[in-house]
Structure formats: C-alpha cells, structure tokens
Design an enzyme around this catalytic site. Structure first.
Site, mmCIF file in Angstrom:
data_model
loop_
_atom_site.group_PDB
_atom_site.id
_atom_site.type_symbol
_atom_site.label_atom_id
_atom_site.label_comp_id
_atom_site.label_asym_id
_atom_site.label_seq_id
_atom_site.Cartn_x
_atom_site.Cartn_y
_atom_site.Cartn_z
ATOM 1 N N PRO A 101 91.971 -35.339 15.162
ATOM 2 C CA PRO A 101 91.116 -34.263 15.689
ATOM 3 C C PRO A 101 89.627 -34.389 15.360
ATOM 4 C CG PRO A 101 92.311 -33.486 13.791
ATOM 5 C CD PRO A 101 92.811 -34.879 14.059
ATOM 6 N N CYS A 102 88.985 -35.338 16.007
ATOM 7 C CA CYS A 102 87.550 -35.547 15.799
ATOM 8 C C CYS A 102 86.738 -34.342 16.256
ATOM 9 C CB CYS A 102 87.091 -36.830 16.485
ATOM 10 S SG CYS A 102 87.604 -37.021 18.187
#
Length: 180
Positions: free
Chosen positions: A138-139
């Site tokens: 989850p950048c």
C-alpha cells in the site's frame, strides 16, 4: 528451462480498471491501474525478466482479494502471496508498506526509519515509486511529512479515494494538494 508465463487479467474497481498479474503458483507479480499499463509492464520487465504475459483468468485467491478489497475489506490482501525481485532495500521498503495498517498513514521519513535507514528518505520514496504491486503493497498510505497527499503513480485523486476507502484519519483526505 522455459520462460515463465504470467497471466494478466483486467478487473473492475470503483476507481478504474485494475490490472492483476499472477504466476502459476498464484503469487501476485503486478497490480496496477489500466491507465498505467505501460508503467506496469516496465516494472514487470524488471521484476520478471523474460517472462511471457498472456491475457486470461488470474489466480482465484488474488482475484477474490481484489474484489473484496474494493468491496470494503481493507485487509483482503493479508495472506495473498506476492513475488517481486527488487533490491534488498526495495524489498525492505515494500515489506514496511505492508506493515502499515489500513486507515493509517506514514511519512516518507517514517518509512525510511522503519527499514533502519532514517536518512534515506529520498531512497525510500524512490523504492515506494518502483512498487510493482500497487494497493497490495500500500504505497498510497505514504504521505508528505506535512500531511499532504503527494506522489502517487496512480494519481492523487485515486490516492485520496483509497485512503478514504480505508478510513484514514491521520490525513485530511478531503484536501488533495501537490507538494511544492
């Protein structure tokens, strides 16, 4: 030895079509938005050099996780296998991304500190941008130190949507601003 064959499937989501790439073992090799297919293919070529890519039906567990995530289960990707081939530093950053709980955010500085390199803020940002499995690693949960939504390859509006979808409270998801 024959080159590896990966399967690409395009799936619907509330924020545009999602490209899901899995291997024969069911590991996710790439996940990106269809309007960024060129970027996804470039990253995939680095992480799976020589692999063939065929359109088809991706791994069932990965497909179900994508559907569940966009239906509201922010933890749907927990336990989904991922296979990337980044540098040791990139892999550490991507593992740190997966450790950020849904609904929470971290700054790039916090991300660098999480991998034991607190002065490597820019390098952590670059590794974040080279992430081949968006949303799953989850950048989008990484924000500017001042709370701004910065630098998301899928677009800031998508980043805003993903954070709101996960119930993020550490950032004002209603205010998308570009860092100056």
């Amino acid at each position: 030895m024959r080159p590896e064959t990966l399967t690409l499937e395009c799936l619907p989501s509330p924020v545009g079509q999602v490209l899901l790439v899995t291997d024969a073992d069911g590991a996710v090799r790439a996940l990106d938005f269809a309007d960024f297919e060129d970027r996804m293919r470039r990253l995939l070529a680095r992480h799976a050099p020589g692999a063939g890519l065929v359109e088809g039906t991706a791994d069932a567990k990965a497909r179900a996780a994508v559907a569940a995530y966009f239906a509201g289960d922010a933890r749907a990707f927990d336990g989904v296998p991922v296979k990337t081939a980044g540098t040791e530093f990139q892999e550490a950053v991507w593992a740190a991304l997966r450790a950020i709980p849904p609904g929470e955010t971290r700054s790039y500085g916090q991300l660098a500190a999480a991998v034991g390199r607190p002065r490597a803020v820019r390098a952590a940002g670059l590794a974040n941008g080279q992430n081949p499995v968006a949303v799953l690693n989850p950048c989008h949960r990484v924000i500017g130190a001042n709370g701004t939504l910065t630098g998301y390859a899928g677009g800031l509006e998508r980043k805003q949507w993903l954070l709101a979808h996960e119930g993020a409270t550490a950032v004002d998801v209603g205010a998308v601003r570009k860092a100056s």
